[in-house]
Motif scaffolding. Structure first.
Motif, PDB file in Angstrom:
ATOM      1  N   TYR A  26       0.816  -1.214   0.000  1.00  0.00           N
ATOM      2  CA  TYR A  26       0.000   0.000   0.000  1.00  0.00           C
ATOM      3  C   TYR A  26       0.851   1.266   0.000  1.00  0.00           C
ATOM      4  O   TYR A  26       0.444   2.285  -0.547  1.00  0.00           O
ATOM      5  CB  TYR A  26      -0.983   0.002   1.164  1.00  0.00           C
ATOM      6  N   LEU A  33      -0.181   7.717   2.217  1.00  0.00           N
ATOM      7  CA  LEU A  33      -0.806   6.794   3.158  1.00  0.00           C
ATOM      8  C   LEU A  33      -0.596   7.355   4.562  1.00  0.00           C
ATOM      9  O   LEU A  33       0.530   7.552   4.992  1.00  0.00           O
ATOM     10  CB  LEU A  33      -0.165   5.418   3.020  1.00  0.00           C
ATOM     11  N   VAL A  56      -7.463   1.255   5.285  1.00  0.00           N
ATOM     12  CA  VAL A  56      -6.673   0.062   4.993  1.00  0.00           C
ATOM     13  C   VAL A  56      -6.222  -0.572   6.298  1.00  0.00           C
ATOM     14  O   VAL A  56      -5.727   0.122   7.193  1.00  0.00           O
ATOM     15  CB  VAL A  56      -5.441   0.429   4.135  1.00  0.00           C
ATOM     16  N   PHE A  63      -9.334  -3.583   2.777  1.00  0.00           N
ATOM     17  CA  PHE A  63      -9.550  -2.174   2.471  1.00  0.00           C
ATOM     18  C   PHE A  63     -11.033  -1.893   2.286  1.00  0.00           C
ATOM     19  O   PHE A  63     -11.809  -2.791   1.971  1.00  0.00           O
ATOM     20  CB  PHE A  63      -8.782  -1.771   1.199  1.00  0.00           C
ATOM     21  N   VAL A  77      -4.470  -7.616  -0.284  1.00  0.00           N
ATOM     22  CA  VAL A  77      -3.808  -6.882  -1.362  1.00  0.00           C
ATOM     23  C   VAL A  77      -4.138  -7.483  -2.730  1.00  0.00           C
ATOM     24  O   VAL A  77      -4.163  -6.765  -3.728  1.00  0.00           O
ATOM     25  CB  VAL A  77      -2.281  -6.786  -1.145  1.00  0.00           C
TER      26      VAL A  77
END
Length: 103
Positions: A26, A33, A56, A63, A77
């Motif tokens: 991520y 982030l 997340v 997510f 992911v």
């Protein structure tokens, strides 16, 4: 849980342990982030987002976008990669390095 033989052979190359670490994945996929601990937020790549609305889980990779019109969500992911790039399961697993090639 046992899957039928045709299902087992179809996904035989998938190795979940080879998926990238959620924090690393991520951090490279999402600009800015924000957060610490096991939760982070970012602008959602699935719609025109001006404020962070994507949550997340950095432990599991799950997510969720909290904008009702978007509602993007997934468990890991791999699901994120499939949704973001419009890839089927096997192609996304190969792109993330979680697919063993036959030797």
């Amino acid at each position: 849980m046992q899957f039928p033989a045709r299902t087992q052979s179809r996904w035989q190359g998938f190795d979940r342990s080879r998926l990238p670490d959620p924090i690393t994945y991520y951090a490279t996929e999402l600009a800015a982030l924000c957060g610490h601990g096991r939760r982070a937020t970012a602008r959602c790549p699935f719609h025109d987002d001006r404020h962070p609305s994507l949550s997340v889980n950095l432990d599991t990779g799950a997510f969720r976008c909290w904008v009702p019109a978007c509602g993007a969500h997934g468990r890991d992911v791999l699901a994120f990669h499939m949704a973001r790039y419009g890839l089927p399961f096997a192609a996304a697993a190969k792109a993330l390095g979680a697919w063993r090639t036959k030797t």
